[in-house]
Design a protein around this motif. Structure first.
Motif, PDB file in Angstrom:
ATOM      1  N   VAL A 217     -44.947   4.012   2.524  1.00 32.90           N
ATOM      2  CA  VAL A 217     -45.554   5.247   2.009  1.00 32.90           C
ATOM      3  C   VAL A 217     -47.028   5.269   2.400  1.00 32.90           C
ATOM      4  O   VAL A 217     -47.767   4.340   2.096  1.00 32.90           O
ATOM      5  CB  VAL A 217     -45.445   5.318   0.469  1.00 32.90           C
ATOM      6  CG1 VAL A 217     -46.162   6.549  -0.056  1.00 32.90           C
ATOM      7  CG2 VAL A 217     -43.988   5.327   0.033  1.00 32.90           C
ATOM      8  N   SER A 218     -47.439   6.318   3.112  1.00 27.31           N
ATOM      9  CA  SER A 218     -48.869   6.449   3.327  1.00 27.31           C
ATOM     10  C   SER A 218     -49.390   7.409   2.268  1.00 27.31           C
ATOM     11  O   SER A 218     -48.762   8.416   1.957  1.00 27.31           O
ATOM     12  CB  SER A 218     -49.174   6.949   4.734  1.00 27.31           C
ATOM     13  OG  SER A 218     -48.369   8.046   5.035  1.00 27.31           O
ATOM     14  N   HIS A 219     -50.521   7.066   1.697  1.00 25.67           N
ATOM     15  CA  HIS A 219     -50.997   7.870   0.569  1.00 25.67           C
ATOM     16  C   HIS A 219     -52.511   7.990   0.608  1.00 25.67           C
ATOM     17  O   HIS A 219     -53.205   7.072   1.038  1.00 25.67           O
ATOM     18  CB  HIS A 219     -50.525   7.267  -0.753  1.00 25.67           C
ATOM     19  CG  HIS A 219     -50.961   5.851  -0.980  1.00 25.67           C
ATOM     20  ND1 HIS A 219     -51.660   5.458  -2.074  1.00 25.67           N
ATOM     21  CD2 HIS A 219     -50.797   4.742  -0.215  1.00 25.67           C
ATOM     22  CE1 HIS A 219     -51.908   4.166  -2.000  1.00 25.67           C
ATOM     23  NE2 HIS A 219     -51.391   3.700  -0.878  1.00 25.67           N
ATOM     24  N   GLY A 220     -52.999   9.137   0.199  1.00 26.86           N
ATOM     25  CA  GLY A 220     -54.433   9.359   0.240  1.00 26.86           C
ATOM     26  C   GLY A 220     -54.851  10.372  -0.808  1.00 26.86           C
ATOM     27  O   GLY A 220     -54.021  11.001  -1.460  1.00 26.86           O
ATOM     28  N   VAL A 221     -56.166  10.495  -0.955  1.00 25.03           N
ATOM     29  CA  VAL A 221     -56.700  11.424  -1.953  1.00 25.03           C
ATOM     30  C   VAL A 221     -57.626  12.424  -1.268  1.00 25.03           C
ATOM     31  O   VAL A 221     -58.368  12.073  -0.356  1.00 25.03           O
ATOM     32  CB  VAL A 221     -57.427  10.656  -3.088  1.00 25.03           C
ATOM     33  CG1 VAL A 221     -58.567   9.810  -2.561  1.00 25.03           C
ATOM     34  CG2 VAL A 221     -57.934  11.607  -4.167  1.00 25.03           C
ATOM     35  N   ALA A 222     -57.543  13.669  -1.702  1.00 25.47           N
ATOM     36  CA  ALA A 222     -58.446  14.698  -1.197  1.00 25.47           C
ATOM     37  C   ALA A 222     -59.271  15.209  -2.367  1.00 25.47           C
ATOM     38  O   ALA A 222     -58.756  15.385  -3.474  1.00 25.47           O
ATOM     39  CB  ALA A 222     -57.636  15.833  -0.579  1.00 25.47           C
ATOM     40  N   PHE A 223     -60.554  15.413  -2.118  1.00 23.56           N
ATOM     41  CA  PHE A 223     -61.426  15.870  -3.202  1.00 23.56           C
ATOM     42  C   PHE A 223     -61.497  17.389  -3.204  1.00 23.56           C
ATOM     43  O   PHE A 223     -61.952  18.009  -2.247  1.00 23.56           O
ATOM     44  CB  PHE A 223     -62.801  15.225  -3.079  1.00 23.56           C
ATOM     45  CG  PHE A 223     -62.708  13.742  -3.261  1.00 23.56           C
ATOM     46  CD1 PHE A 223     -62.497  13.213  -4.533  1.00 23.56           C
ATOM     47  CD2 PHE A 223     -62.752  12.882  -2.177  1.00 23.56           C
ATOM     48  CE1 PHE A 223     -62.360  11.850  -4.716  1.00 23.56           C
ATOM     49  CE2 PHE A 223     -62.622  11.511  -2.355  1.00 23.56           C
ATOM     50  CZ  PHE A 223     -62.426  10.991  -3.623  1.00 23.56           C
ATOM     51  N   LEU A 354     -59.760   8.455 -11.113  1.00 20.36           N
ATOM     52  CA  LEU A 354     -59.381   7.920  -9.802  1.00 20.36           C
ATOM     53  C   LEU A 354     -59.885   6.485  -9.643  1.00 20.36           C
ATOM     54  O   LEU A 354     -59.144   5.605  -9.199  1.00 20.36           O
ATOM     55  CB  LEU A 354     -59.936   8.813  -8.688  1.00 20.36           C
ATOM     56  CG  LEU A 354     -59.644   8.327  -7.268  1.00 20.36           C
ATOM     57  CD1 LEU A 354     -58.158   8.423  -6.950  1.00 20.36           C
ATOM     58  CD2 LEU A 354     -60.455   9.118  -6.239  1.00 20.36           C
ATOM     59  N   ASP A 355     -61.134   6.259 -10.040  1.00 19.21           N
ATOM     60  CA  ASP A 355     -61.691   4.906  -9.950  1.00 19.21           C
ATOM     61  C   ASP A 355     -60.871   3.926 -10.774  1.00 19.21           C
ATOM     62  O   ASP A 355     -60.599   2.807 -10.352  1.00 19.21           O
ATOM     63  CB  ASP A 355     -63.151   4.882 -10.441  1.00 19.21           C
ATOM     64  CG  ASP A 355     -64.060   5.659  -9.498  1.00 19.21           C
ATOM     65  OD1 ASP A 355     -63.637   5.901  -8.357  1.00 19.21           O
ATOM     66  OD2 ASP A 355     -65.176   6.030  -9.912  1.00 19.21           O
ATOM     67  N   TYR A 356     -60.489   4.377 -11.953  1.00 26.95           N
ATOM     68  CA  TYR A 356     -59.711   3.524 -12.850  1.00 26.95           C
ATOM     69  C   TYR A 356     -58.351   3.191 -12.219  1.00 26.95           C
ATOM     70  O   TYR A 356     -57.899   2.043 -12.251  1.00 26.95           O
ATOM     71  CB  TYR A 356     -59.536   4.249 -14.187  1.00 26.95           C
ATOM     72  CG  TYR A 356     -58.536   3.626 -15.115  1.00 26.95           C
ATOM     73  CD1 TYR A 356     -58.822   2.426 -15.772  1.00 26.95           C
ATOM     74  CD2 TYR A 356     -57.309   4.240 -15.343  1.00 26.95           C
ATOM     75  CE1 TYR A 356     -57.890   1.851 -16.626  1.00 26.95           C
ATOM     76  CE2 TYR A 356     -56.375   3.668 -16.201  1.00 26.95           C
ATOM     77  CZ  TYR A 356     -56.678   2.473 -16.835  1.00 26.95           C
ATOM     78  OH  TYR A 356     -55.753   1.917 -17.668  1.00 26.95           O
ATOM     79  N   GLN A 358     -57.636   3.246  -9.040  1.00 27.38           N
ATOM     80  CA  GLN A 358     -57.867   2.400  -7.870  1.00 27.38           C
ATOM     81  C   GLN A 358     -58.135   0.945  -8.266  1.00 27.38           C
ATOM     82  O   GLN A 358     -57.622   0.024  -7.641  1.00 27.38           O
ATOM     83  CB  GLN A 358     -59.026   2.971  -7.050  1.00 27.38           C
ATOM     84  CG  GLN A 358     -59.353   2.166  -5.808  1.00 27.38           C
ATOM     85  CD  GLN A 358     -58.237   2.226  -4.756  1.00 27.38           C
ATOM     86  OE1 GLN A 358     -58.143   3.184  -4.011  1.00 27.38           O
ATOM     87  NE2 GLN A 358     -57.398   1.202  -4.717  1.00 27.38           N
ATOM     88  N   GLU A 359     -58.896   0.749  -9.336  1.00 26.06           N
ATOM     89  CA  GLU A 359     -59.214  -0.607  -9.783  1.00 26.06           C
ATOM     90  C   GLU A 359     -57.974  -1.420 -10.085  1.00 26.06           C
ATOM     91  O   GLU A 359     -57.933  -2.629  -9.890  1.00 26.06           O
ATOM     92  CB  GLU A 359     -60.033  -0.544 -11.081  1.00 26.06           C
ATOM     93  CG  GLU A 359     -61.526  -0.605 -10.862  1.00 26.06           C
ATOM     94  CD  GLU A 359     -62.265  -0.238 -12.134  1.00 26.06           C
ATOM     95  OE1 GLU A 359     -61.782  -0.582 -13.239  1.00 26.06           O
ATOM     96  OE2 GLU A 359     -63.312   0.445 -12.021  1.00 26.06           O
ATOM     97  N   ASN A 360     -56.958  -0.744 -10.603  1.00 31.83           N
ATOM     98  CA  ASN A 360     -55.760  -1.457 -11.029  1.00 31.83           C
ATOM     99  C   ASN A 360     -54.627  -1.388 -10.015  1.00 31.83           C
ATOM    100  O   ASN A 360     -53.477  -1.648 -10.333  1.00 31.83           O
ATOM    101  CB  ASN A 360     -55.283  -0.905 -12.367  1.00 31.83           C
ATOM    102  CG  ASN A 360     -56.277  -1.222 -13.454  1.00 31.83           C
ATOM    103  OD1 ASN A 360     -56.454  -2.381 -13.804  1.00 31.83           O
ATOM    104  ND2 ASN A 360     -56.983  -0.208 -13.916  1.00 31.83           N
ATOM    105  N   LEU A 361     -54.992  -0.981  -8.822  1.00 30.13           N
ATOM    106  CA  LEU A 361     -53.973  -0.817  -7.790  1.00 30.13           C
ATOM    107  C   LEU A 361     -54.242  -1.833  -6.696  1.00 30.13           C
ATOM    108  O   LEU A 361     -55.383  -2.018  -6.292  1.00 30.13           O
ATOM    109  CB  LEU A 361     -54.101   0.609  -7.235  1.00 30.13           C
ATOM    110  CG  LEU A 361     -52.893   1.234  -6.575  1.00 30.13           C
ATOM    111  CD1 LEU A 361     -51.773   1.420  -7.574  1.00 30.13           C
ATOM    112  CD2 LEU A 361     -53.282   2.581  -5.978  1.00 30.13           C
ATOM    113  N   ALA A 362     -53.173  -2.481  -6.240  1.00 35.38           N
ATOM    114  CA  ALA A 362     -53.380  -3.501  -5.208  1.00 35.38           C
ATOM    115  C   ALA A 362     -53.621  -2.868  -3.833  1.00 35.38           C
ATOM    116  O   ALA A 362     -54.157  -3.494  -2.939  1.00 35.38           O
ATOM    117  CB  ALA A 362     -52.179  -4.428  -5.152  1.00 35.38           C
TER     118      ALA A 362
END
Ligand code: ADP
Ligand code: MG
Length: 415
Positions: A217-223, A354-356, A358-362
């Protein structure tokens, strides 16, 4: 490793092949031999890793192998929701095709009569949601005296839905000498406690930590500004008109709102949430599964565990509350061997969330940069839509004015 090398009934092998399964997934590879061996299994593997077949295939083999010995229900699979129960039943029926194994699905919200009739005709395997199962046990329609295998599927979801007491009550009614299989996407202290109260010297299998997104799975975020999200969604859908999209929102109300926004630009979509009638929910899930419906907007609770194959894109229209839910959602695309893509729309208000996550994601959530031109271009849709809206109002006003004039004329004439 190939399925053909397992020591299982050849009819099941044929059915697996007909399903197009080439080789076992990790969880299947690690669970099937132990289950065939009669051992208890405690398996943790994220959504979409093929847990259903990991227990369905060996259970069917064991049921066929032991069927002649005694009559009665040999295996019971407990599922948290009727959708999951139906889905699991479908998998069992597929693998059992051409065998004499009788599979019955028992769930609430519909009339009991048909289910009772099926049970009376004989059920080697029962797949059930807790509520209806207890009703039918107390009516004597289900008898579990001969039960050999108990499966708790989606155990984490079962706990979320508050089925712990039901599960504990059920265990008291079962033969103590049995094989117990425990499947969950996530594990925490509570789940561990439940698991160890049910299993006996289990084989523990954990596929990957729950905070890892599957490799395919490729995954990303857009603001994107909160108010602009719908235009980005619209432009995204228009870019991939043939794609199957699963859109996650925070609440039921949000789901309806997004649907309305898509309606306005004539994009067909449907929502799936807890307020809907059961028939309607089933109907929608089926349409989406079959592909007659391409865009489904849902909340986490309604989507959890439902197998929706071949979703091309997951869109996190609203960010999820945790990295765990993020992994769950994103796991809806790229199921089994397919490649998948997931996109999150993050508004300035959601940056902290989002930061939260990301912090808990490997795994790292890549940022999808949208250059100013593209951003503005997408918003042009908004302007166009607004213009259309304005011209619509104008057209309306003109028509009304003309009508009024006509009316006056008529009134004058009548005088
Ligand atoms: P889980 O219960 O782990 O969330 P499922 O059992 O619902 O996952 O399986 C997810 C999808 O993968 C289903 O569509 C299923 O048909 C498919 N699948 C399962 N096993 C295999 C396999 N060995 N090869 C190819 N596809 C598979
Ligand atoms: Mg499952």
């Amino acid at each position: 490793m190939k399925f053909s090398r397992y020591n299982i009934d050849p009819i099941i092998k044929d059915n697996i092949e007909a399903q197009g399964f080439k080789k076992p997934t990790d969880i299947q590879f690690k669970s099937i031999p132990h289950i065939l061996n009669g051992e208890d299994v405690l398996a943790i593997a994220q959504t979409g890793t093929g847990k259903t077949a990991a227990f369905a295939i060996p259970i069917l083999h064991l049921v066929i192998a032991n069927r002649k010995r005694t009559k009665g229900t040999k295996a019971l699979i407990l599922a948290p929701t009727h959708e999951l129960a139906l889905q699991t039943t479908k998998a069992f029926l597929t693998f059992a095709q051409g065998t004499a194994v009788r599979v019955v699905c028992v769930y609430g919200g519909v009339s009991q009569d048909e289910q009772i009739a099926q049970l009376q005709a004989g059920a080697d395997v029962i797949i059930a949601t807790p509520g209806r199962m207890f009703d039918l046990i107390s009516q004597g329609a289900i008898n579990l005296n001969e039960l050999e295998i108990l499966v708790l599927d989606e155990a984490d979801h079962m706990l979320d839905l508050g089925f712990i007491k039901d599960i504990n009550d059920l265990i008291k009614k079962l033969p103590s000498k049995r094989q117990t299989l425990f499947f969950s996407a996530t594990i925490d202290r509570e789940i561990k406690k439940l698991a160890y109260s049910m299993v006996n010297r289990p084989i523990r299998i954990q596929i990957s930590p729950s905070n890892t997104v599957a490799k395919n799975v490729s995954h990303g975020v857009a603001f994107i500004e909160m108010d602009h999200k719908r235009f980005f969604l619209e432009s995204f859908i228009k870019k991939y008109p043939a794609a199957k999209l699963l859109i996650f929102v925070r609440t039921k109300v949000r789901a309806e709102r997004v649907k309305n926004a898509l309606d306005r630009v004539e994009i067909e979509s449907a929502t799936l949430h807890g307020d809907m009638e059961q028939n309607e929910r089933e109907d929608i899930s089926n349409q989406f599964r079959e592909g007659t419906l391409k865009i489904l907007i849902t909340t986490d609770l309604s989507a959890r565990g439902v197998d929706i194959p071949n979703v091309d894109f997951v869109v996190n229209y609203d960010l999820p509350e945790s990295s765990e839910i993020y992994v769950h959602r994103v796991g809806r695309t790229g199921r089994a061997a397919h490649k998948g893509t997931a996109i999150s729309f993050c508004s300035p208000e959601e940056r902290e969330l989002l930061d939260y996550i990301q912090e808990n994601l490997a795994t790292k959530i890549e940022t999808l940069s949208i250059d100013n031109d593209t951003y503005l271009e997408t918003l042009n849709l908004e302007l166009e839509a607004k213009n259309d809206w304005k011209s619509l109002i104008k057209a309306n006003e003109v028509a009304l004015a003309q009508k009024r004039k006509g009316k006056f004329k008529n009134q004058r004439k009548n005088k």
